[in-house]
Design a protein around this motif. Structure first.
Motif, short mmCIF file in Angstrom:
data_model
loop_
_atom_site.label_atom_id
_atom_site.label_comp_id
_atom_site.label_asym_id
_atom_site.label_seq_id
_atom_site.Cartn_x
_atom_site.Cartn_y
_atom_site.Cartn_z
N ASP A 304 0.83 -1.21 0.00
CA ASP A 304 0.00 0.00 0.00
C ASP A 304 0.86 1.25 0.00
O ASP A 304 0.57 2.25 -0.67
N PHE A 305 1.96 1.21 0.76
CA PHE A 305 2.89 2.34 0.78
C PHE A 305 3.53 2.54 -0.58
O PHE A 305 3.69 3.67 -1.06
N ALA A 306 3.92 1.44 -1.23
CA ALA A 306 4.52 1.52 -2.57
C ALA A 306 3.54 2.10 -3.58
O ALA A 306 3.92 2.91 -4.45
N PHE A 307 2.27 1.71 -3.49
CA PHE A 307 1.25 2.25 -4.39
C PHE A 307 1.13 3.75 -4.20
O PHE A 307 1.13 4.52 -5.18
N THR A 308 1.05 4.19 -2.96
CA THR A 308 0.91 5.62 -2.67
C THR A 308 2.11 6.41 -3.17
O THR A 308 1.96 7.46 -3.81
N ALA A 309 3.31 5.91 -2.89
CA ALA A 309 4.52 6.60 -3.33
C ALA A 309 4.60 6.66 -4.85
O ALA A 309 4.95 7.69 -5.44
N GLY A 310 4.25 5.57 -5.50
CA GLY A 310 4.27 5.55 -6.96
C GLY A 310 3.27 6.52 -7.55
O GLY A 310 3.55 7.22 -8.54
N LEU A 311 2.09 6.59 -6.97
CA LEU A 311 1.06 7.50 -7.46
C LEU A 311 1.50 8.95 -7.32
O LEU A 311 1.40 9.75 -8.27
N LEU A 312 2.00 9.33 -6.14
CA LEU A 312 2.41 10.71 -5.93
C LEU A 312 3.63 11.08 -6.77
O LEU A 312 3.80 12.24 -7.15
N SER A 313 4.46 10.11 -7.09
CA SER A 313 5.65 10.40 -7.88
C SER A 313 5.32 10.83 -9.30
O SER A 313 6.17 11.38 -10.01
N ALA A 314 4.09 10.58 -9.74
CA ALA A 314 3.67 10.94 -11.09
C ALA A 314 2.84 12.22 -11.13
O ALA A 314 2.25 12.55 -12.16
N LEU A 315 2.78 12.95 -10.03
CA LEU A 315 1.96 14.17 -10.01
C LEU A 315 2.46 15.23 -10.97
O LEU A 315 1.69 16.08 -11.42
#
Length: 396
Positions: A304-315
């Motif tokens: 879940d942490f990896a998903f969140t970090a990956g999502l925010l990294s594409a902002l």
């Protein structure tokens, strides 16, 4: 949005009033309730710390805030609700004020004038804002004298000159606001658009008496704009305004609880926006899902942490600005920021690897090429594309 400081008798800033500002000069002025919703959601997206640091937030409130139609999700211990002069004093609005005070908010009476029922509000308020320009100095002093027996702090607003400020100080006011101190300053930060479909799905999910966290999480995972808001909301402590470390979507939802989730969703419905570009959204979702799958397979960090970090990294792809600027405008927990923006830690290295793969420069990745990356990316693509194309995506 606009931000104007409020200072005490020493000149120290004790808080900032947040003001609605349209992104374009030709944008039609929204209703008061939508302006409040935009300000609250803007504060959550840009970040309370980014906007006001450790100071108090002053937020205007139409009648809808008092009745609960426009929920306020800002941290109570750090927020002063300004009851506007347009609000009719009746049993419903007074009860709404009582409820806000019970939840820990302070009340300020904005542009206050003495009307029928004024005593009912003064008994609940902490601050009274007196418009010196509208009432004149003599009228302002007379109103201040009527308010003092209620133990409120008197704030002189619309102080346009240094002479006005000097007069207000000599007259016994405790707080001060106006051009003589500082004009409202525009704080720029881009909020991420949220899709209409996500709003509908959120509303439907919350119609049931018991919120289905699995269903809610599934909706949020496909909406970067909503993910950022819920992370901001959960990371600012509800009761005492303290920062809390939030590492993923599910953890944020559990921290918030049903009531605050419903309040936040009501705000998103009041402040709907058209969806983000399909290409940027697809890249963000595929990156997030790929990071999640690889984190589980490699056991490098919580999925879940990896998903969140990956999502925010594409902002940066969704906002159209460099990732360094995105990192500077957001107020997210340090562990998330390290992984998403600075590519630090094992999770950050995973995000960097997946991003490099997407950009076709995998040899720039800090980790070796892995045989499982291509397969994970293909699964992530299949998961994301139905939603990007406007249909519900698969659950797996």
């Amino acid at each position: 949005m606009g931000r104007q400081p409020i200072v005490d008798r020493t000149g120290a800033v004790m808080g900032y009033e947040l003001l609605y500002r349209a992104a374009r000069s030709d944008t039609p002025l929204p209703s008061g309730e939508q302006m409040t919703a935009d300000v609250v959601l803007g504060a959550l997206t840009i970040g309370v710390g980014q906007l006001v640091g450790d100071k108090v937030i002053f937020c205007n409130a139409e009648r809808g805030v008092l009745t609960g139609r426009t929920p306020v999700t800002l941290p109570p211990a750090r927020t002063v609700i300004e009851v506007l002069e347009t609000v009719t004093v009746d049993d419903e609005s007074v009860q709404g004020c009582r409820d806000l005070v019970a939840r820990g908010y302070q009340l300020a009476l904005d542009d206050f004038v003495w009307i029928d029922g004024a005593e009912r509000l003064l008994e609940l308020a902490t601050i009274v804002k007196i418009d010196v320009q509208a009432l004149g100095r003599e009228g302002s002093l007379a109103l201040a004298d009527r308010c003092r027996p209620y133990g409120v702090r008197l704030l002189a607003e619309k102080l346009e000159t240094l002479d006005d400020l000097d007069w207000a100080m000599r007259s016994g006011f405790e707080l001060f606001q106006g051009y003589a101190i500082e004009k409202p300053r525009v704080v720029r930060g881009q909020t991420i658009p949220t899709a209409a479909l996500a709003h509908v799905n959120l509303a439907t999910t919350l119609l049931t008496e018991d919120v289905d966290l699995d269903a809610l999480e599934a909706i949020l995972r496909r909406e970067p704009g909503l993910v950022l808001q819920v992370l901001q909301l959960a990371s600012v402590g509800a009761d005492h305004g303290l920062r809390r470390e939030v590492r993923g979507i599910r953890e944020a939802l559990v921290m918030l609880g049903t009531v605050r989730i419903r309040q936040w969703v009501a705000l998103t419905l009041l402040s709907g926006r058209p969806g983000a570009g399909a290409d940027g959204l697809a890249t963000a979702l595929v990156r997030a899902r790929t990071c999640e799958l690889l984190a589980a397979e490699r056991s490098v960090c919580e999925p879940d942490f990896a998903f969140t970090a990956g999502l925010l990294s594409a902002l940066d792809l969704l906002l159209g600005v460099p990732i360094e600027d995105v990192a500077g405008m957001l107020d997210v927990p340090a562990a998330v920021a390290d992984a998403a923006f600075r590519r630090a830690s094992a999770a950050g290295e995973l995000v960097a690897e997946v991003a490099a793969f997407q950009h076709g420069v995998l040899d720039a990745s800090p980790t070796a090429v892995a045989a499982d990356l291509d397969a994970a990316a293909a699964r992530a693509f299949a998961w994301a594309m139905p939603y990007v194309n406007g249909m519900p995506g698969p659950s797996a």
